[in-house]
Design a protein around this motif. Structure first.
Motif, PDB file in Angstrom:
ATOM      1  N   ALA A  53      24.694  60.045 -13.751  1.00 56.70           N
ATOM      2  CA  ALA A  53      24.428  58.841 -14.562  1.00 56.70           C
ATOM      3  C   ALA A  53      25.543  57.806 -14.466  1.00 56.70           C
ATOM      4  N   VAL A  54      25.965  57.488 -13.248  1.00 55.70           N
ATOM      5  CA  VAL A  54      27.023  56.491 -13.056  1.00 55.70           C
ATOM      6  C   VAL A  54      26.405  55.096 -13.157  1.00 55.70           C
ATOM      7  N   SER A  55      26.986  54.264 -14.013  1.00 53.88           N
ATOM      8  CA  SER A  55      26.503  52.893 -14.183  1.00 53.88           C
ATOM      9  C   SER A  55      27.701  51.948 -14.183  1.00 53.88           C
ATOM     10  N   CYS A  56      27.429  50.672 -14.027  1.00 52.23           N
ATOM     11  CA  CYS A  56      28.515  49.695 -14.034  1.00 52.23           C
ATOM     12  C   CYS A  56      28.314  48.720 -15.187  1.00 52.23           C
ATOM     13  N   ALA A  57      29.434  48.221 -15.688  1.00 54.27           N
ATOM     14  CA  ALA A  57      29.412  47.256 -16.788  1.00 54.27           C
ATOM     15  C   ALA A  57      30.548  46.273 -16.580  1.00 54.27           C
ATOM     16  N   LYS A  58      30.340  45.064 -17.043  1.00 55.49           N
ATOM     17  CA  LYS A  58      31.378  44.038 -16.935  1.00 55.49           C
ATOM     18  C   LYS A  58      32.255  44.092 -18.180  1.00 55.49           C
ATOM     19  N   SER A  59      33.549  43.997 -17.971  1.00 55.11           N
ATOM     20  CA  SER A  59      34.483  43.859 -19.079  1.00 55.11           C
ATOM     21  C   SER A  59      34.893  42.392 -19.126  1.00 55.11           C
ATOM     22  N   PRO A  60      34.327  41.611 -20.051  1.00 57.86           N
ATOM     23  CA  PRO A  60      34.644  40.183 -20.100  1.00 57.86           C
ATOM     24  C   PRO A  60      36.132  39.906 -20.360  1.00 57.86           C
ATOM     25  N   GLU A  61      36.768  40.768 -21.156  1.00 55.02           N
ATOM     26  CA  GLU A  61      38.187  40.569 -21.470  1.00 55.02           C
ATOM     27  C   GLU A  61      39.060  40.739 -20.232  1.00 55.02           C
ATOM     28  N   LEU A  62      38.723  41.750 -19.424  1.00 52.34           N
ATOM     29  CA  LEU A  62      39.538  42.064 -18.246  1.00 52.34           C
ATOM     30  C   LEU A  62      39.040  41.380 -16.984  1.00 52.34           C
ATOM     31  N   GLN A  63      37.819  40.866 -17.011  1.00 51.56           N
ATOM     32  CA  GLN A  63      37.177  40.289 -15.825  1.00 51.56           C
ATOM     33  C   GLN A  63      37.150  41.290 -14.672  1.00 51.56           C
ATOM     34  N   VAL A  64      36.707  42.521 -14.993  1.00 52.32           N
ATOM     35  CA  VAL A  64      36.570  43.577 -14.001  1.00 52.32           C
ATOM     36  C   VAL A  64      35.252  44.306 -14.224  1.00 52.32           C
ATOM     37  N   ILE A  65      34.861  45.067 -13.224  1.00 54.78           N
ATOM     38  CA  ILE A  65      33.724  45.966 -13.354  1.00 54.78           C
ATOM     39  C   ILE A  65      34.259  47.334 -13.731  1.00 54.78           C
ATOM     40  N   LEU A  66      33.717  47.895 -14.788  1.00 54.77           N
ATOM     41  CA  LEU A  66      34.039  49.253 -15.198  1.00 54.77           C
ATOM     42  C   LEU A  66      32.862  50.145 -14.839  1.00 54.77           C
ATOM     43  N   LEU A  67      33.148  51.352 -14.431  1.00 56.73           N
ATOM     44  CA  LEU A  67      32.106  52.337 -14.151  1.00 56.73           C
ATOM     45  C   LEU A  67      32.119  53.374 -15.261  1.00 56.73           C
ATOM     46  N   GLU A  68      30.945  53.817 -15.645  1.00 56.68           N
ATOM     47  CA  GLU A  68      30.836  54.875 -16.648  1.00 56.68           C
ATOM     48  C   GLU A  68      29.934  55.955 -16.098  1.00 56.68           C
ATOM     49  N   GLY A  69      30.312  57.194 -16.346  1.00 51.98           N
ATOM     50  CA  GLY A  69      29.492  58.298 -15.859  1.00 51.98           C
ATOM     51  C   GLY A  69      29.988  59.624 -16.389  1.00 51.98           C
ATOM     52  N   ARG A  70      29.290  60.663 -15.990  1.00 49.45           N
ATOM     53  CA  ARG A  70      29.627  62.031 -16.408  1.00 49.45           C
ATOM     54  C   ARG A  70      29.981  62.857 -15.172  1.00 49.45           C
ATOM     55  N   GLU A  71      31.071  63.598 -15.299  1.00 43.09           N
ATOM     56  CA  GLU A  71      31.496  64.447 -14.189  1.00 43.09           C
ATOM     57  C   GLU A  71      30.454  65.517 -13.871  1.00 43.09           C
ATOM     58  N   LYS A  72      29.839  66.067 -14.932  1.00 42.08           N
ATOM     59  CA  LYS A  72      28.785  67.072 -14.796  1.00 42.08           C
ATOM     60  C   LYS A  72      27.713  66.760 -15.832  1.00 42.08           C
ATOM     61  N   GLU A  73      26.558  67.341 -15.659  1.00 38.04           N
ATOM     62  CA  GLU A  73      25.483  67.190 -16.638  1.00 38.04           C
ATOM     63  C   GLU A  73      25.966  67.741 -17.977  1.00 38.04           C
ATOM     64  N   GLY A  74      25.835  66.971 -19.030  1.00 40.62           N
ATOM     65  CA  GLY A  74      26.253  67.399 -20.359  1.00 40.62           C
ATOM     66  C   GLY A  74      27.721  67.143 -20.672  1.00 40.62           C
ATOM     67  N   ALA A  75      28.503  66.736 -19.694  1.00 43.81           N
ATOM     68  CA  ALA A  75      29.925  66.425 -19.924  1.00 43.81           C
ATOM     69  C   ALA A  75      30.026  65.078 -20.640  1.00 43.81           C
ATOM     70  N   PRO A  76      31.159  64.820 -21.300  1.00 40.93           N
ATOM     71  CA  PRO A  76      31.303  63.529 -21.980  1.00 40.93           C
ATOM     72  C   PRO A  76      31.388  62.371 -20.986  1.00 40.93           C
ATOM     73  N   VAL A  77      30.976  61.198 -21.445  1.00 43.29           N
ATOM     74  CA  VAL A  77      31.042  59.990 -20.631  1.00 43.29           C
ATOM     75  C   VAL A  77      32.505  59.616 -20.414  1.00 43.29           C
ATOM     76  N   GLN A  78      32.826  59.196 -19.200  1.00 39.66           N
ATOM     77  CA  GLN A  78      34.167  58.711 -18.881  1.00 39.66           C
ATOM     78  C   GLN A  78      34.060  57.306 -18.304  1.00 39.66           C
ATOM     79  N   THR A  79      35.056  56.496 -18.592  1.00 47.98           N
ATOM     80  CA  THR A  79      35.143  55.160 -18.019  1.00 47.98           C
ATOM     81  C   THR A  79      36.099  55.213 -16.838  1.00 47.98           C
ATOM     82  N   VAL A  80      35.716  54.584 -15.740  1.00 42.56           N
ATOM     83  CA  VAL A  80      36.572  54.488 -14.559  1.00 42.56           C
ATOM     84  C   VAL A  80      36.889  53.012 -14.345  1.00 42.56           C
ATOM     85  N   LEU A  81      38.170  52.704 -14.256  1.00 39.93           N
ATOM     86  CA  LEU A  81      38.644  51.341 -14.032  1.00 39.93           C
ATOM     87  C   LEU A  81      39.091  51.230 -12.579  1.00 39.93           C
TER      88      LEU A  81
END
Length: 149
Positions: A53-81
């Motif tokens: 479930a890797v998705s991308c989102a814009k961070s308006p404050e940072l003007q960057v794309i952040l990625l969010e996803g789970r390392e494994k099924e059922g694992a907590p969501v992590q943000t990747v910068l």
């Protein structure tokens, strides 16, 4: 031979045609190097590391794309910068990434596409003890000091 030349013509542009890259471009981030870095990290997370479930989102404050996803099924969501290695970060921008509420991984992307991940935390974290059958033999205590002549 015509099939091979068609493949060669299409290969440099496959990134531009990828749906994830198109979605990242639609977020209208001004720094094209950051968009490219985000796409490389996205491909690493989804194709190599098999994150879910890797998705991308814009961070308006940072003007960057952040990625969010789970390392494994059922694992907590992590943000990747994802950031190009030449780009610097301020304490404030790190704070904004951490304030999203998810654990954050910083991914430095080198010009040769090397990716280096670093986990960021809110405050100091004591390291885990080493794993394995290690023993402290106490040799330092019994070592004699060399005398200066």
């Amino acid at each position: 031979m015509s099939q091979a030349s068609n493949r060669d013509d299409a290969s440099p542009n496959w990134i531009l045609q990828h749906p994830a890259y198109q979605q990242m471009k639609s977020l209208e981030i001004e720094d094209s190097a950051q968009v490219h870095a985000a796409f490389l990290v996205y491909m690493d997370l989804t194709e190599v590391r098999r994150w879910k479930a890797v998705s991308c989102a814009k961070s308006p404050e940072l003007q960057v794309i952040l990625l969010e996803g789970r390392e494994k099924e059922g694992a907590p969501v992590q943000t990747v910068l994802p950031l190009p290695a030449h780009r610097s970060l301020s304490h404030q921008s790190i704070r904004q990434a951490l304030d999203r509420g998810f654990p954050v991984l910083l991914c430095a992307v080198a010009s040769d596409s090397t990716l280096v991940y670093q986990r960021m935390t809110d405050g100091l974290v004591t390291p885990d003890p080493p794993a394995g059958p290690f023993q402290d033999l106490g040799r330092r205590q019994h070592r004699k000091r060399r005398q200066k002549h």
